[in-house]
Write a protein that holds these residues in place. Sequence first.
Motif, PDB file in Angstrom:
ATOM      1  N   PRO A  14      13.771  98.794  24.758  1.00 17.89           N
ATOM      2  CA  PRO A  14      12.446  99.329  25.114  1.00 17.89           C
ATOM      3  C   PRO A  14      12.509 100.406  26.202  1.00 17.89           C
ATOM      4  O   PRO A  14      11.791 101.405  26.126  1.00 17.89           O
ATOM      5  N   ASP A  15      13.370 100.221  27.184  1.00 15.57           N
ATOM      6  CA  ASP A  15      13.503 101.222  28.240  1.00 15.57           C
ATOM      7  C   ASP A  15      14.164 102.497  27.724  1.00 15.57           C
ATOM      8  O   ASP A  15      13.833 103.595  28.159  1.00 15.57           O
ATOM      9  N   GLU A  16      15.120 102.332  26.810  1.00 14.06           N
ATOM     10  CA  GLU A  16      15.845 103.493  26.286  1.00 14.06           C
ATOM     11  C   GLU A  16      14.954 104.380  25.413  1.00 14.06           C
ATOM     12  O   GLU A  16      15.082 105.593  25.422  1.00 14.06           O
ATOM     13  N   VAL A  17      14.055 103.770  24.623  1.00 12.44           N
ATOM     14  CA  VAL A  17      13.252 104.557  23.688  1.00 12.44           C
ATOM     15  C   VAL A  17      11.935 105.025  24.293  1.00 12.44           C
ATOM     16  O   VAL A  17      11.238 105.834  23.683  1.00 12.44           O
ATOM     17  N   ARG A  18      11.601 104.538  25.470  1.00  8.54           N
ATOM     18  CA  ARG A  18      10.299 104.835  26.078  1.00  8.54           C
ATOM     19  C   ARG A  18      10.025 106.334  26.159  1.00  8.54           C
ATOM     20  O   ARG A  18       8.927 106.789  25.876  1.00  8.54           O
ATOM     21  N   ASP A  19      10.999 107.136  26.519  1.00  7.47           N
ATOM     22  CA  ASP A  19      10.779 108.567  26.726  1.00  7.47           C
ATOM     23  C   ASP A  19      11.168 109.429  25.526  1.00  7.47           C
ATOM     24  O   ASP A  19      11.149 110.656  25.625  1.00  7.47           O
ATOM     25  N   LEU A  20      11.536 108.799  24.409  1.00 15.76           N
ATOM     26  CA  LEU A  20      11.879 109.596  23.230  1.00 15.76           C
ATOM     27  C   LEU A  20      10.612 110.233  22.671  1.00 15.76           C
ATOM     28  O   LEU A  20       9.547 109.617  22.652  1.00 15.76           O
TER      29      LEU A  20
END
Length: 161
Positions: free
Chosen positions: A74-80
Amino acid sequence: MTEAWDAAVEAQIRGAVQRGEFDNLPGMGKPIPGRGTPYDESWWIKSFLEREKLPSDLLLPTPLQLRRRIEQVPDEVRDLPTEQSVRDFVAQLNGQIVAWLRNPDGPRVAVRPVNADDVVRRWRAERTRPEVATPATEPATVVAAPHRSRRSWWLPWRRRG
């Protein structure tokens, strides 16, 4: 022979000290790091990770690294920026998981592929939510594999039920 060798080395060291070759070396006048602490067998690994600013996760076995990556989805994809980029990220992670499942090494830890639809659903919900303090996100859900007994695959004539 060794006495002559020792004398020659000592003479070279004395000459270098007189010429000032040991002046202004890094760490001069500072205490030796780790002096006075108990011996640690992996001191060199820890110092390498610290010096190179590498995460200590690299020391974990592969299944635990994968579990940690799943928790951080969730943290990794948050800013995609796009849904497709989220799906690509999940596909790349699932590729690593499947590669490990095909040839497992390390401790036996349950690791299952990440459900891309759930990740995209959470990603959308987080983008539409107004900016407020976000609570800790829960780890990405994984696709649950159906339970299968170990013996049933090699006893095809046995009635399953």
